[in-house]
Design a protein around this motif. Structure first.
Motif, PDB file in Angstrom:
ATOM      1  N   LEU A 270       0.851  -1.202   0.000  1.00 35.60           N
ATOM      2  CA  LEU A 270       0.000   0.000   0.000  1.00 35.60           C
ATOM      3  C   LEU A 270       0.879   1.242   0.000  1.00 35.60           C
ATOM      4  N   SER A 271       0.419   2.289  -0.661  1.00 31.86           N
ATOM      5  CA  SER A 271       1.145   3.565  -0.605  1.00 31.86           C
ATOM      6  C   SER A 271       0.931   4.174   0.780  1.00 31.86           C
ATOM      7  N   ALA A 272       1.705   5.197   1.111  1.00 31.11           N
ATOM      8  CA  ALA A 272       1.595   5.827   2.435  1.00 31.11           C
ATOM      9  C   ALA A 272       0.188   6.348   2.694  1.00 31.11           C
ATOM     10  N   SER A 273      -0.436   6.948   1.682  1.00 34.52           N
ATOM     11  CA  SER A 273      -1.780   7.488   1.911  1.00 34.52           C
ATOM     12  C   SER A 273      -2.816   6.365   1.996  1.00 34.52           C
ATOM     13  N   GLU A 274      -2.636   5.309   1.193  1.00 40.32           N
ATOM     14  CA  GLU A 274      -3.552   4.161   1.284  1.00 40.32           C
ATOM     15  C   GLU A 274      -3.442   3.482   2.647  1.00 40.32           C
ATOM     16  N   ALA A 275      -2.207   3.334   3.111  1.00 41.85           N
ATOM     17  CA  ALA A 275      -1.992   2.701   4.419  1.00 41.85           C
ATOM     18  C   ALA A 275      -2.577   3.568   5.529  1.00 41.85           C
ATOM     19  N   GLY A 276      -2.373   4.886   5.412  1.00 38.55           N
ATOM     20  CA  GLY A 276      -2.927   5.811   6.404  1.00 38.55           C
ATOM     21  C   GLY A 276      -4.440   5.709   6.441  1.00 38.55           C
ATOM     22  N   MET A 277      -5.045   5.622   5.267  1.00 39.02           N
ATOM     23  CA  MET A 277      -6.500   5.498   5.160  1.00 39.02           C
ATOM     24  C   MET A 277      -6.973   4.175   5.747  1.00 39.02           C
ATOM     25  N   LYS A 278      -6.247   3.109   5.427  1.00 34.69           N
ATOM     26  CA  LYS A 278      -6.643   1.779   5.899  1.00 34.69           C
ATOM     27  C   LYS A 278      -6.606   1.709   7.432  1.00 34.69           C
ATOM     28  N   ILE A 279      -5.557   2.265   8.019  1.00 35.03           N
ATOM     29  CA  ILE A 279      -5.429   2.271   9.488  1.00 35.03           C
ATOM     30  C   ILE A 279      -6.581   3.086  10.106  1.00 35.03           C
ATOM     31  N   SER A 280      -6.842   4.239   9.489  1.00 34.78           N
ATOM     32  CA  SER A 280      -7.890   5.112  10.028  1.00 34.78           C
ATOM     33  C   SER A 280      -9.279   4.482   9.899  1.00 34.78           C
ATOM     34  N   GLN A 281      -9.490   3.766   8.776  1.00 29.14           N
ATOM     35  CA  GLN A 281     -10.772   3.071   8.603  1.00 29.14           C
ATOM     36  C   GLN A 281     -10.933   1.982   9.657  1.00 29.14           C
ATOM     37  N   GLU A 282      -9.834   1.292   9.930  1.00 26.81           N
ATOM     38  CA  GLU A 282      -9.864   0.245  10.947  1.00 26.81           C
ATOM     39  C   GLU A 282     -10.152   0.860  12.320  1.00 26.81           C
ATOM     40  N   ARG A 283      -9.547   2.022  12.563  1.00 20.57           N
ATOM     41  CA  ARG A 283      -9.761   2.748  13.820  1.00 20.57           C
ATOM     42  C   ARG A 283     -11.241   3.084  14.001  1.00 20.57           C
ATOM     43  N   LYS A 284     -11.854   3.564  12.928  1.00 18.64           N
ATOM     44  CA  LYS A 284     -13.272   3.952  12.972  1.00 18.64           C
ATOM     45  C   LYS A 284     -14.156   2.712  13.133  1.00 18.64           C
ATOM     46  N   LEU A 285     -13.806   1.662  12.371  1.00 15.06           N
ATOM     47  CA  LEU A 285     -14.593   0.425  12.378  1.00 15.06           C
ATOM     48  C   LEU A 285     -14.588  -0.239  13.753  1.00 15.06           C
ATOM     49  N   LYS A 286     -13.418  -0.218  14.404  1.00 17.69           N
ATOM     50  CA  LYS A 286     -13.290  -0.855  15.718  1.00 17.69           C
ATOM     51  C   LYS A 286     -14.173  -0.165  16.756  1.00 17.69           C
ATOM     52  N   ASP A 287     -14.543   1.081  16.487  1.00 20.31           N
ATOM     53  CA  ASP A 287     -15.317   1.842  17.455  1.00 20.31           C
ATOM     54  C   ASP A 287     -16.787   1.949  17.067  1.00 20.31           C
ATOM     55  N   LYS A 288     -17.157   1.246  16.007  1.00 21.28           N
ATOM     56  CA  LYS A 288     -18.534   1.361  15.524  1.00 21.28           C
ATOM     57  C   LYS A 288     -19.508   0.638  16.446  1.00 21.28           C
ATOM     58  N   GLY A 289     -20.654   1.253  16.654  1.00 20.02           N
ATOM     59  CA  GLY A 289     -21.716   0.596  17.402  1.00 20.02           C
ATOM     60  C   GLY A 289     -21.770   0.919  18.882  1.00 20.02           C
ATOM     61  N   TRP A 290     -21.052   1.965  19.303  1.00 14.67           N
ATOM     62  CA  TRP A 290     -21.075   2.287  20.736  1.00 14.67           C
ATOM     63  C   TRP A 290     -22.391   2.918  21.179  1.00 14.67           C
ATOM     64  N   GLY A 291     -23.145   3.448  20.240  1.00  8.61           N
ATOM     65  CA  GLY A 291     -24.501   3.923  20.541  1.00  8.61           C
ATOM     66  C   GLY A 291     -24.576   5.260  21.230  1.00  8.61           C
ATOM     67  N   SER A 292     -24.524   5.243  22.563  1.00 11.04           N
ATOM     68  CA  SER A 292     -24.611   6.503  23.292  1.00 11.04           C
ATOM     69  C   SER A 292     -23.778   6.405  24.557  1.00 11.04           C
ATOM     70  N   SER A 293     -23.300   7.551  25.006  1.00  9.13           N
ATOM     71  CA  SER A 293     -22.508   7.542  26.235  1.00  9.13           C
ATOM     72  C   SER A 293     -22.752   8.809  27.029  1.00  9.13           C
ATOM     73  N   GLU A 294     -22.435   8.716  28.298  1.00  6.35           N
ATOM     74  CA  GLU A 294     -22.528   9.885  29.171  1.00  6.35           C
ATOM     75  C   GLU A 294     -21.318   9.880  30.087  1.00  6.35           C
ATOM     76  N   ALA A 295     -20.720  11.044  30.307  1.00  2.34           N
ATOM     77  CA  ALA A 295     -19.519  11.106  31.136  1.00  2.34           C
ATOM     78  C   ALA A 295     -19.510  12.345  32.009  1.00  2.34           C
ATOM     79  N   GLU A 296     -18.986  12.165  33.234  1.00  5.25           N
ATOM     80  CA  GLU A 296     -18.736  13.296  34.130  1.00  5.25           C
ATOM     81  C   GLU A 296     -17.280  13.685  33.909  1.00  5.25           C
ATOM     82  N   VAL A 297     -17.050  14.916  33.516  1.00  5.70           N
ATOM     83  CA  VAL A 297     -15.710  15.312  33.121  1.00  5.70           C
ATOM     84  C   VAL A 297     -15.232  16.499  33.951  1.00  5.70           C
ATOM     85  N   GLU A 298     -13.970  16.447  34.297  1.00  4.19           N
ATOM     86  CA  GLU A 298     -13.354  17.552  35.025  1.00  4.19           C
ATOM     87  C   GLU A 298     -12.244  18.114  34.143  1.00  4.19           C
TER      88      GLU A 298
END
Lengths: 266, 387
Positions: free
Chosen positions: A27-55
């Motif tokens: 893969l070219s550098a941009s293709e590899a960058g895209m592939k990693i980022s797609q995997e990053r997004k895919l791994k986080d798919k389906g979380w639905g909704s969240s709530e957090a107390e933040v400081e």
């Protein structure tokens, strides 16, 4: 010695799993960058909704601390950017102020502010994303959801960070209103979660460094960092964003994140 | 049924065991300084300085399906007996189910998109004693129903009781001396007990936002009738249709709002303008918002009929939340008739806040609506403690 060997094995295992899940060969550098980022997004798919107390703790160069507490609610939108609702609890003079943002993948983001003292919902110009969030070192865009369509990617290298193998990916914002020329992100090769991020201003200077740590796993699938530390490298100021309580699987609806009802958020 | 009966029904339905309770308080010291002596002498009026102390509390109970708010307000003024007062800004309960909402009690409602004036905003009476900018309002007794639909959100209001407009007292400033404000007169035989109704539908489609509203009932803005013994506020019945429109495009917000009002006369009022935001101006972290709004009022005198507002909002983006807003309202027909204001505020630390306000009034002609307070240019500095 024993510890070092164990760590070495752990790193090897992590690296192995990383290789197993994604093949970057040919893969070219941009293709590899895209592939990693797609995997990053895919791994986080389906979380639905969240709530957090933040400081949020803003630390000046002289060590003076300013604290803010807020509640953040997020709703995953399949096929588009996420919706985020923030309720400010302190400082007391802005208590009850709410900030609603819709992140979009192919059109400008939408943002509203609710001012409780005059009960007014105010639209905010969509280009207003590079400014500081609540006087902190996080810009509004630093807190919006990660979307593939908002960047061009380039895979730079693989390198260990504190003994754990990471993909180093450069992401260039497509939006001309972004305050950045580019960002470089270190992604754990196993979880595809970011451990470090560097921000370069429009002139190409490295201006901020974000360290993400204290990751916790939710629903056996979704990793969330509970500590974000943003350093402003010129002024030596920092902002810490600590998550104290986080929960998933809320019965939020699109309507709860609507401009008409977000003022009710508690 | 009286509105407060509804209110106690609301309270009674509250299962306090499951609800969260919060209370917040603000105490504020305020010092006004006037540039000139008052027009006309009257014993007891502040000549240059006027001080006051304000206490505002907020008590709220809430759970997932309902909330209940009480917001008492108290001010003690050094001179003005009308500025010394106790009021409930809010005293209401709200219920939520599915995409519906029902509210009952004293509450505040904001309509509109402009910054310099609030033309369509009609539900609450403004509290002119507190502020000249018409953003301080009296709590309005109401029964309100809201629904969020795919085509927009709709809000229906039943307003069983009317509250008179407040003016500064004769022993204060920002009200002409030598004029006695008489008890009000109403067009409706029901007087302040006339039931008013209102409706608003608003929606947004990506960068567009729009709203249409209708109000039928007692006009919040009195006609001031000259009477041999003074001035008498006269509250008439009116029908008003309002329109709002806003478009967000990159750094721009384009805004427009207008009304057509039918009471003892017919009038229309229109305002249109923009806000342009520059983020990180001059390589700093400051934001500057440039404001320009044109205002037209068919019923106003020639001087106030056609007005241009130009302003700038400077946001420091610092931890203290420092902001400065400066604006000039200029008559288009007579260049010498204008007023300017400057508002600035910021935090001293987590619990303390300061605010500064400056009003300059240049009104040489008796026809200018600001003429009667032409010598009341002032600045005020306040410090608030939150606890």
């Amino acid at each position: 010695m024993k510890w070092t060997i164990q760590l070495g094995i752990a790193v090897a295992l992590v690296a192995f799993k990383g290789y197993a899940s994604i093949d970057l060969s040919a893969l070219s550098a941009s293709e590899a960058g895209m592939k990693i980022s797609q995997e990053r997004k895919l791994k986080d798919k389906g979380w639905g909704s969240s709530e957090a107390e933040v400081e949020m703790i803003i630390v000046s160069a002289t060590g003076e601390k300013n604290e803010r507490r807020m509640k953040m609610r997020a709703l995953e939108v399949i096929g588009d950017g996420d919706k985020l609702l923030t309720l400010f609890e302190t400082p007391r003079d802005v208590k009850g102020t709410r900030f609603l943002s819709y992140s979009h993948i192919s059109k400008p983001d939408q943002q509203w502010l609710y001012l409780p003292s005059i009960k007014r919902v105010k639209r905010i110009a969509s280009a207003n994303k590079s400014g500081p969030f609540m006087g902190s070192h996080f810009a509004y865009e630093d807190l919006s959801s990660f979307e593939i369509e908002k960047f061009d990617f380039k895979f730079l290298k693989k390198e260990p960070l504190e003994g754990v193998e990471h993909f180093v990916v450069e992401q260039t914002p497509k939006d001309k209103y972004s305050g950045y020329q580019r960002q470089v992100v270190w992604l754990n090769t196993k979880t595809f979660q970011a451990s470090k991020k560097e921000y370069f201003d429009k002139a190409g200077n490295l201006v901020k460094r974000l360290t993400l740590s204290d990751y916790k796993l939710y629903k056996d699938k979704f990793w969330r960092p509970h500590s974000l530390r943003m350093e402003q490298l010129q002024t030596k100021e920092t902002t810490l964003l600590k998550t104290h309580a986080m929960s998933f699987g809320h019965s939020f609806s699109e309507q709860d994140f609507s401009q008409a009802s977000f003022k009710r958020m508690r | 049924m009286k509105w407060y009966v509804w209110f106690f029904v609301t309270c009674a339905s509250f299962n306090s065991g499951a609800a969260e309770f919060e209370q917040d308080h603000e105490i504020q010291l305020d010092q006004r300084l006037f540039a000139n002596k008052p027009t006309g002498e009257r014993a007891g009026r502040p000549v240059y300085g006027q001080s006051s102390v304000m206490l505002q509390s907020e008590f709220s109970w809430y759970d997932d399906t309902k909330t209940f708010h009480i917001k008492p307000f108290f001010r003690l003024d050094s001179h003005d007996d009308k500025r010394t007062k106790v009021d409930f800004r809010e005293f209401y309960g709200e219920f939520y189910w599915q995409d519906y909402q029902l509210g009952v009690g004293l509450n505040k409602v904001f309509w509109g998109v402009l910054e310099s004036r609030h033309i369509v905003d009609v539900i609450n009476q403004v509290d002119l004693v507190e502020s000249l900018d018409e953003e301080e309002k009296l709590g309005q007794p109401m029964l309100q129903f809201g629904s969020v639909e795919a085509w927009g959100s709709i809000n229906i209001f039943l307003l069983p009781y009317f509250r008179e407009r407040t003016f500064a007292g004769e022993s204060g400033r920002l009200f002409p001396s030598g004029i006695d404000l008489l008890s009000p007169q109403y067009e409706s035989g029901a007087e302040e007990r006339h039931w008013d109704v209102a409706l608003r539908i608003n929606h947004y489609l990506e960068e567009f936002e729009y709203a249409i509203s209708y109000f039928e009932g007692t006009n919040r803005e009195p006609y001031l009738l000259n009477d041999p013994s003074g001035v008498r506020p006269y509250y008439v019945q009116m029908r008003q249709t309002g329109l709002e429109f806003q478009k967000a495009k990159a750094s721009w917000l384009f805004k427009m709002e207008g009304i057509y009002r039918d009471d003892i006369a017919n009038l229309w009022e229109l305002g249109a303008g923009f806000e342009y935001t520059q983020v990180g101006v001059f390589d700093s972290i400051y934001d500057v918002g440039w404001l320009a709004e044109y205002l037209f009022d068919s019923q106003a005198s020639d001087i106030n009929k056609s007005v241009l507002f130009l302003g700038a909002r400077l946001v420091f983006n610092d931890v203290q939340g420092t902001e400065v807003l400066f604006g000039i309202e200029q008559s288009v027909t007579d260049i010498s008739e204008m007023n300017m204001r400057l508002e600035a505020s910021g935090r001293l630390n987590a619990d303390w806040k300061w605010a500064f306000e400056l009003w300059g009034i240049n009104a040489d002609h008796a026809a200018n609506e600001y003429y009667l307070i032409r010598n009341d240019d002032f600045m005020s500095l306040s410090v608030s403690y939150f606890f």
